[in-house]
Structures are given as structure tokens and as C-alpha cells.
Design a protein around this motif. Structure first.
Motif, PDB file in Angstrom:
ATOM      1  N   UNK A   1      -7.048 -97.179 -47.706  1.00  0.00           N
ATOM      2  CA  UNK A   1      -6.979 -96.193 -48.776  1.00  0.00           C
ATOM      3  C   UNK A   1      -6.329 -96.795 -50.015  1.00  0.00           C
ATOM      4  N   UNK A   2      -6.431 -96.086 -51.140  1.00  0.00           N
ATOM      5  CA  UNK A   2      -5.812 -96.526 -52.379  1.00  0.00           C
ATOM      6  C   UNK A   2      -4.382 -96.008 -52.482  1.00  0.00           C
ATOM      7  N   UNK A   3      -3.488 -96.822 -53.036  1.00  0.00           N
ATOM      8  CA  UNK A   3      -2.094 -96.441 -53.223  1.00  0.00           C
ATOM      9  C   UNK A   3      -1.779 -96.341 -54.707  1.00  0.00           C
TER      10      UNK A   3
ATOM     11  N   UNK B   1       4.171 -96.224 -59.508  1.00  0.00           N
ATOM     12  CA  UNK B   1       4.620 -96.563 -60.858  1.00  0.00           C
ATOM     13  C   UNK B   1       3.472 -96.581 -61.885  1.00  0.00           C
ATOM     14  N   UNK B   2       2.552 -95.619 -61.775  1.00  0.00           N
ATOM     15  CA  UNK B   2       1.479 -95.505 -62.753  1.00  0.00           C
ATOM     16  C   UNK B   2       0.311 -96.422 -62.524  1.00  0.00           C
ATOM     17  N   UNK B   3       0.311 -97.185 -61.429  1.00  0.00           N
ATOM     18  CA  UNK B   3      -0.817 -98.042 -61.058  1.00  0.00           C
ATOM     19  C   UNK B   3      -1.606 -97.342 -59.954  1.00  0.00           C
ATOM     20  N   UNK B   4      -2.915 -97.361 -60.046  1.00  0.00           N
ATOM     21  CA  UNK B   4      -3.747 -96.656 -59.076  1.00  0.00           C
ATOM     22  C   UNK B   4      -4.551 -97.549 -58.162  1.00  0.00           C
ATOM     23  N   UNK B   5      -4.322 -98.873 -58.209  1.00  0.00           N
ATOM     24  CA  UNK B   5      -5.162 -99.793 -57.444  1.00  0.00           C
ATOM     25  C   UNK B   5      -4.445-100.526 -56.337  1.00  0.00           C
ATOM     26  N   UNK B   6      -3.460 -99.906 -55.698  1.00  0.00           N
ATOM     27  CA  UNK B   6      -2.794-100.557 -54.576  1.00  0.00           C
ATOM     28  C   UNK B   6      -3.556-100.360 -53.279  1.00  0.00           C
ATOM     29  N   UNK B   7      -3.359-101.236 -52.312  1.00  0.00           N
ATOM     30  CA  UNK B   7      -4.002-101.096 -51.006  1.00  0.00           C
ATOM     31  C   UNK B   7      -5.466-101.464 -51.036  1.00  0.00           C
ATOM     32  N   UNK B   8      -6.269-100.669 -51.752  1.00  0.00           N
ATOM     33  CA  UNK B   8      -7.698-100.940 -51.898  1.00  0.00           C
ATOM     34  C   UNK B   8      -7.945-101.978 -52.983  1.00  0.00           C
ATOM     35  N   UNK B   9      -6.890-102.326 -53.705  1.00  0.00           N
ATOM     36  CA  UNK B   9      -6.939-103.351 -54.741  1.00  0.00           C
ATOM     37  C   UNK B   9      -5.633-104.110 -54.760  1.00  0.00           C
ATOM     38  N   UNK B  10      -5.305-104.758 -55.885  1.00  0.00           N
ATOM     39  CA  UNK B  10      -4.194-105.688 -55.908  1.00  0.00           C
ATOM     40  C   UNK B  10      -2.967-105.264 -56.670  1.00  0.00           C
ATOM     41  N   UNK B  11      -2.774-103.955 -56.926  1.00  0.00           N
ATOM     42  CA  UNK B  11      -1.613-103.523 -57.710  1.00  0.00           C
ATOM     43  C   UNK B  11      -0.315-103.504 -56.913  1.00  0.00           C
ATOM     44  N   UNK B  12      -0.390-103.472 -55.589  1.00  0.00           N
ATOM     45  CA  UNK B  12       0.800-103.389 -54.735  1.00  0.00           C
ATOM     46  C   UNK B  12       0.773-104.550 -53.741  1.00  0.00           C
ATOM     47  N   UNK B  13       1.907-105.215 -53.591  1.00  0.00           N
ATOM     48  CA  UNK B  13       2.025-106.295 -52.614  1.00  0.00           C
ATOM     49  C   UNK B  13       2.548-105.730 -51.292  1.00  0.00           C
ATOM     50  N   UNK B  14       2.229-106.415 -50.194  1.00  0.00           N
ATOM     51  CA  UNK B  14       2.690-105.995 -48.872  1.00  0.00           C
ATOM     52  C   UNK B  14       2.990-107.229 -48.032  1.00  0.00           C
ATOM     53  N   UNK B  15       4.116-107.177 -47.305  1.00  0.00           N
ATOM     54  CA  UNK B  15       4.465-108.264 -46.394  1.00  0.00           C
ATOM     55  C   UNK B  15       4.877-107.676 -45.049  1.00  0.00           C
ATOM     56  N   UNK B  16       4.641-108.425 -43.998  1.00  0.00           N
ATOM     57  CA  UNK B  16       5.066-108.078 -42.645  1.00  0.00           C
ATOM     58  C   UNK B  16       5.951-109.208 -42.140  1.00  0.00           C
ATOM     59  N   UNK B  17       7.240-108.931 -41.974  1.00  0.00           N
ATOM     60  CA  UNK B  17       8.225-109.953 -41.615  1.00  0.00           C
ATOM     61  C   UNK B  17       8.154-111.146 -42.565  1.00  0.00           C
ATOM     62  N   UNK B  18       7.946-110.828 -43.854  1.00  0.00           N
ATOM     63  CA  UNK B  18       7.932-111.850 -44.888  1.00  0.00           C
ATOM     64  C   UNK B  18       6.595-112.513 -45.123  1.00  0.00           C
ATOM     65  N   UNK B  19       5.586-112.241 -44.276  1.00  0.00           N
ATOM     66  CA  UNK B  19       4.285-112.893 -44.395  1.00  0.00           C
ATOM     67  C   UNK B  19       3.347-111.992 -45.200  1.00  0.00           C
ATOM     68  N   UNK B  20       2.658-112.506 -46.222  1.00  0.00           N
ATOM     69  CA  UNK B  20       1.795-111.673 -47.067  1.00  0.00           C
ATOM     70  C   UNK B  20       0.647-111.050 -46.270  1.00  0.00           C
TER      71      UNK B  20
END
Length: 703
Positions: A117-119, A122-141
Motif C-alpha cells: 500500500x501507499x504511505x 510529512x506531506x509526501x504521498x509516495x511511501x511504500x508503493x514508491x520511494x518517499x519513505x525508507x524502511x529497515x529491518x535490523x538495520x538492513x534496507x
């Protein structure tokens, strides 16, 4: 087992083919990271041998992950923190159910099985389904450079029950990620210590079934084992919306010496599902849970696996060195039908993705002017290779023409970063950080293509992102924070690989923020922040394969997190966010002052908990989402909506079960009809229907 063997064969083939081509630098860094710790281990063993039978005191060292050393210096920024008890407060099939509790954060649910889904943040609408939000799991992208969308990530590979902590960094304030860290960072950490056995089973409407388990064991000699698994499935409220996914993860830590630990981690995930697709708005108003007859055989299929090796060495009581190397192999295919010209057409997208990464983290504490200084330095390299295929005009998943795209892309990222946290006075904490990224890569055709996207070598690009912050503890009840930070975005998708775009600059985002945390009494906690994010060098497409830096935006907003405990039996929590994101520079003067699409005007979550007695908790959760512009000219808007969840939890008597809790949830209790996403495709308003009323019964127990 057959699928596991198949995955291993695919993994070896990928490493022997696409990823290893040009992986010398990453491999050398991996050898350096792990070889260095082994050298330290041998030195320690030699020292022990020289000392004969002298017994050294045993020091138990908790397992750390990349970035964990920064925890004490992050209060200068706006970070929403979820601890283990908060994550487990109610049954969660997906990690993203947490995001409604973050001020200003929203999930645009597409209701498409197997697709992220899209996240909104902070006024950005392209996270998750795009590149506006970063995500890491135990430090790994977790972000994927070329999978479906530039920066796409899927959190379904994570088992909610395995999580120990989740940090949501609001804005580009973290040094842990670069290219995709403009709206913020989702930092997920799994449990790596302790002995426990936890189970959670939920069942409900529309064939929903979710089973999770997490196991931790402290073994002899200081070793540690952590395992987690999840299986979830459902039939969905709409036709052709059956879905199923399974995940297995594990970490084994071996205590080599009092100063050295090594850890081996693995994760396997597979998911498949059918998708009913979007509805036209007229269809949705007539039948809110229906299906367009032109959507046939849509869905997705995914396999994901990763292996990771960590080595952690304690140099002294205040300094630790962490080295890690990891590899990921993933295949993902999606079939999606949407309006195209005068008809609806099905497209197929295939992604075979291989990643190899390695890094070093050195963190510790020292003194500066007799005041404690927390610091961390990092070096990391990631090589990502993706085989991408795109076909259009399919009939029931059957291809009718040649591929528009059939190519391999590679993106290489080398990063050096560091952060300092210093407390020059008892009431003042300061933070300074800098991240430097360098990118290069290439694109090559795998077969003849019918499309027009360019495919060449990417020109190397570098960017430095500074972060500054300060926290002033004015008194025991009031703390004020201020920060300035910078993020950036590379040219997206295939724009990076077009020869005519070699002079493109990164799109730069600069955030200024002022926040306050106020505790007027033991019954109140209020956290509020104001922010402004300006962008420059926005990238626009002027002709096929041609892009330029022309455009700018400004995002202004206010966020509020409130906790109120009027009595021992009540806890009221409110998360609110309001923003105004506008275009300030554009080649089309008519768009100046218009709002950025896919971003709600406001979001609000009010969560009340009532505990009439020690073993019973009643929940009420009310969610409001404001209007959303869905086209650039702002002539089309999606309506605001709200829904209500009600929950009842009962802790079973110890005579029946130890540490067991039953829960009953009524989701969308008023059965509100709403559109979880409204979008424009080929000039048509399309709707993803929100979930109707459903019942969920859950059992959680801990051994």
C-alpha cells in the motif's frame, strides 16, 4: 521443502550470474567486516592462551544492530516509538496497522492482494508503493531500487510478533538511509535476547485466519536462539480477493568469547493472492464491494529470502564494532487491469531481484569537555540487480505481444555516515550527523523490447546530507527540540539510465522543525511539532527519455500526540496531523499553489481504553481522514471519511491458562462505506473500496 531447495538454487544462480558481476568492492567490504572481527577473535584467544589457566570474568553482551547505538541521541528529532507491549496490545496481522497511531501518517489501502500500500508522511504521498519513505529491518534496507516502483517496500515479510521495537523518524533526520529517506524512516528491530514463547491466533469474517508464533531461548555458553513464523490467509470481502502468505525467520547468536559474538539470520517469505482490482466510482456507489467484469485473473505472486551474518566485537566497555554481510533473493510478479485508452487492459510486471550488502559500524561513548559524547561511524555498500519484464494487453494472464521492457538494471550504493550526540550542559543535548552517498550502475537489455525507455550506463552521482538537532530540557515537565535536516531523491526508475540525463541533479529536500514535549501533570503528556520541508531541483519529464531539473514544493504541517489518563481506569490517546503541501515552481504556471496529490489535508486517530477491572479492557478507536486531491490541477478530490473500531479484551484466569488473553474486535463497527483510495487513471476516477464491517476473535498467550 521443494520450494526451499528451489529458492536456494535460484539464490546461487543469481549470485553466480547477475550480482557477482562487478561485486568486487562489496565482497571486499564483507571480507573486511567479518575478517576484521575474526582477527580480533584470534588476538583475544592468543591473549587468553598466554595467560594460561587464568579465568576471565564473563561479560554478557546484548546483540546490537546497525543504528541501535544512536538511540540516546535521537530525542532532538521527532521520532514515534512503539515498544513491544504497544505492538502486542491488539492482534496485528500486518505491521502497517501501527501507522494510524503516528501523527500525520496514513495508509492509502489499494486493496490489491500481494501489493504494498501507499504511505503518507510529512506531506509526501509516495511511501511504500514508491520511494518517499525508507524502511529497515535490523538495520538492513527493505527498499527496492527497481521493483515495481523506485523505493518500493513490502512489510509483509515481517512477522508482527517478532518485533521488539519500531521507530518512525518523521522527516529526513536519520543517517541510516539516504536516497529514500525524504519523508522519514521506518526502523524495525526484531527480538534478539531473552527466553520466551508467544503465540497468537486470530480468526474472523471473510475467512480471515492468522497464526503467529515467536520463540526465544538463552542457550548454554551465552548462545541465543530466536525464531518467528506467521501464516495468514483470507477470502476477502470482494469477489476474487483470496490471499495467503507465510513467513519464517530465525537468528542464532553464538557467544565466541566474552568480547565477540557472531550471529546468523535467515528469513523466508512467500505470498500469493487474487485481486478484484479497482471499481469506477459509479460502480462503487452501486455496489461498494463489487468487481468490474473487465478485471479477470489479476493478482500477485512473491517469494523472498535473505541470509545475514553479523559479527560484534566489544573493544572496551564503551566501544563496539559491528560487521555485517547479507544477501537477498526475491521474485515478484503482478497482474493488474486498469483503463488504457478506450478500454481496460491487463499488464504483467516481473521482477527477479538480487542484493548483496556489507558494512561496518563503530559506536561508543567518550568524554568531550568532561561531558558524555555518544558517537557512531558507519561504512556500507549495497549492490542490487533486478531483472525486469513488462508486458501489456494480456488476456487472462496470457501474453499477446512482445515485452515493452525486458532488461537488467544494477544500482550500486556506497555510503559513509556518522553521528554525534553531546550534552554540553545538564539541560541541553545536541546532535550532529552527516551521510555521504555515492551511486552508480548500469542497464542492459535481456531481449528485444517494444518500448522506448532508454537503457545505458548510469553516470555516478554523489550527495551529502547533513542533520542537526538540539533538545533543551527547560524544566522537569518541558522539553523543547529544534532540528534542521536534509534528504534527497535520485532520478526515479529508468531516468537514471538515460544518457541524456547525465547532468540531472538530485532532488533535494530541506526540513526545519520545532517541537515541544510537555507533561503538565502525571495525567497528561503532550508532544507537538511544526515543520517546513522545501524541495529544489524537482525532476520532470519533457519528452520520452528526456528529463530536467525544474520544479519545487513546500510542505508545511503541524503534528500532535496527546496522552490523557483521567483516572487509573482510563487512557485516552490522540494522534493528529495537518499539512499543506504546495507546488511553488513548475513549468505549468497553472499548477503553482496547487496541492501535492494523494496527501490528505489532515488525519486523526482517537483511541480510548477503559479498564473497568484488572482483567478487562474496552477499546474504542475513531479514525478521521481529510479530503485528498487526486489530480495535479486539484479539480478532482476524494471525500473525507471516518470509521470506528470497537474492541474487548479479557485476561483469562491463571487457573485456566497462564498469561493468556482473549480479544474480540468489531472493525468498522458502523459499517461505513468509504473509499480507502481514490485515484485517476486515464481520466477515470477509480476507487479501492474500504473494508466493510468485520468481526475478529483472537487468542494471545505467553509461556
Amino acid at each position: 521443502m521443494a520450494r526451499t531447495l528451489l529458492f536456494w538454487c535460484m539464490y546461487k544462480r543469481a549470485l553466480n550470474r547477475g550480482v557477482t558481476q562487478g561485486l568486487g568492492a562489496t565482497t571486499r567490504l564483507g571480507v573486511l567486516a567479518l575478517g576484521g572481527t575474526l582477527w580480533m577473535a584470534s588476538a583475544v584467544q592468543a591473549q587468553t592462551a598466554e595467560e594460561g589457566d587464568k579465568v576471565l570474568p564473563e561479560v554478557r553482551v546484548n546483540a546490537l544492530v546497525k543504528g541501535q547505538a544512536l538511540d540516546e541521541s535521537q530525542r532532538a528529532f521527532s521520532v514515534t516509538e512503539f515498544r513491544r507491549d504497544e505492538i502486542r496490545e491488539q492482534p496485528r496481522q500486518e505491521v502497517e496497522s501501527l501507522w494510524s497511531q503516528v501523527p500525520g501518517m496514513h495508509v492509502n489501502h489499494y486493496q490489491l492482494s500481494g501489493v504494498a500500500n501507499g504511505l503518507v508522511l510529512r506531506g509526501f504521498g509516495g511511501g511504500g508503493h514508491g520511494g518517499d519513505v525508507a524502511a529497515t529491518l535490523d538495520g538492513i534496507p527493505l527498499n527496492e531500487a527497481m521493483s515495481h516502483a523506485d523505493g518500493y517496500f513490502d512489510l509483509n515479510v515481517v512477522v508482527p510478533l517478532e518485533l521488539d521495537k519500531v521507530n518512525v523518524y518523521r522527516g529526513p533526520v536519520s543517517v541510516l538511509q539516504g536516497n529514500y529517506n525524504r519523508a522519514g524512516l521506518l526502523e524495525l528491530r526484531t527480538r534478539r535476547n531473552g527466553s520466551y514463547a508467544e503465540f497468537e491466533v486470530s480468526a474472523g469474517s471473510h475467512g480471515m485466519l492468522d497464526a503467529q508464533a515467536a520463540l526465544g531461548r538463552e542457550l548454554e555458553g551465552g548462545d541465543q536462539l530466536n525464531l518467528a513464523t506467521q501464516h495468514a490467509r483470507g477470502d476477502g470481502a470482494r469477489p476474487a480477493s483470496r490471499h495467503e502468505r507465510s513467513t519464517l525467520s530465525g537468528t542464532w547468536k553464538h557467544h565466541v568469547h566474552e568480547k565477540l559474538d557472531i550471529s546468523l539470520s535467515g528469513r523466508w517469505h512467500e505470498a500469493r493472492g487474487d485481486s478484484p482490482g479497482y471499481l469506477t466510482e459509479a460502480q462503487w456507489r452501486q455496489d461498494p464491494q463489487g468487481k468490474d467484469r473487465r478485471v479477470v485473473a489479476d493478482g500477485a505472486d512473491k517469494h523472498f529470502g535473505t541470509l545475514r551474518l553479523d559479527a560484534q566485537y566489544t573493544l572496551d566497555a564503551d566501544t563496539r564494532l559491528l560487521g555485517f554481510v547479507y544477501g537477498t533473493q526475491q521474485d515478484f510478479v503482478r497482474w493488474f487491469t486498469r483503463p488504457r485508452s478506450a478500454t481496460w487492459m491487463q499488464r504483467e510486471e516481473r521482477y527477479d531481484r538480487s542484493v548483496l550488502g556489507a558494512g561496518l559500524n563503530l559506536g561508543g561513548k567518550s568524554l568531550l569537555s568532561a561531558r558524555e559524547l555518544n558517537w557512531m561511524l558507519g561504512l556500507e555498500q549495497v549492490r542490487e540487480s533486478t531483472d525486469y519484464g513488462y508486458w501489456d494487453g494480456l488476456v487472462d494472464r496470457r501474453r499477446t505481444g512482445p515485452a515493452l521492457d525486458d532488461r537488467n538494471t544494477r544500482l550500486d550504493n556506497t555510503a559513509i555516515y556518522g553521528q554525534l550526540g553531546w550534552q554540553p550542559a545538564a539541560w541541553l543535548q545536541t546532535t550532529a550527523a552527516l551521510r555521504w552517498d555515492h551511486f552508480d550502475g548500469r542497464c542492459r537489455l535481456l531481449a528485444a523490447e517494444a518500448g522506448g525507455d532508454e537503457c545505458n550506463r548510469m553516470q555516478g552521482r554523489s550527495h551529502a546530507s547533513p542533520k542537526l538537532g538540539a533538545l533543551a530540557q527547560l524544566d522537569a515537565r518541558t522539553a523543547v527540540r529544534a532540528s534542521w535536516s536534509q534528504g534527497f531523491a535520485l532520478p526515479s526508475d529508468f531516468a537514471k539510465y538515460a544518457l541524456r540525463n547525465n547532468d540531472l541533479h538530485a532532488n533535494v529536500f530541506r526540513q526545519s522543525e520545532l517541537g515541544v514535549e510537555w507533561k503538565p501533570s502525571v495525567h497528561w503528556l503532550i508532544d507537538a511539532s511544526l515543520y517546513r520541508i522545501s524541495s529544489s531541483h524537482e525532476i520532470r519529464n519533457t519528452a520520452p527519455g528526456v528529463y530536467e531539473n525544474l520544479g519545487a514544493t513546500v510542505r508545511k504541517g503541524a503534528e500532535l500526540q496527546l496522552h490523557w489518563l483521567p483516572s487509573r481506569n482510563w487512557h485516552v490517546e490522540w494522534a493528529y496531523g495537518h499539512n499543506r503541501s504546495e507546488v511553488t515552481q513548475n513549468a505549468n504556471a497553472a499548477l503553482l499553489g496547487r496541492r501535492v496529490v494523494a496527501v490528505p489535508e489532515y488525519t486523526s486517530t482517537l483511541h480510548a481504553r477503559w479498564m473497568p477491572r484488572g482483567d478487562v479492557t474496552v477499546h474504542g478507536l475513531l479514525r478521521h481522514v481529510g479530503r485528498v486531491p487526486i489530480n495535479a490541477s486539484n479539480t478532482e478530490w476524494a471525500d473525507s471519511y471516518r470509521w470506528l473500531d470497537l474492541g474487548l479484551q479479557y485476561r483469562l484466569p491463571a487457573s485456566l491458562a497462564r498469561n493468556a488473553r482473549l480479544s474480540l474486535w468489531l472493525r468498522n463497527a458502523a459499517n461505513t462505506r468509504y473509499a480507502s483510495t481514490t485515484t485517476m487513471i486515464a481520466g477515470q476516477r477509480l476507487v479501492a473500496p474500504g473494508a466493510p464491517r468485520s468481526v475478529q476473535l483472537g487468542l494471545q498467550f505467553f509461556l
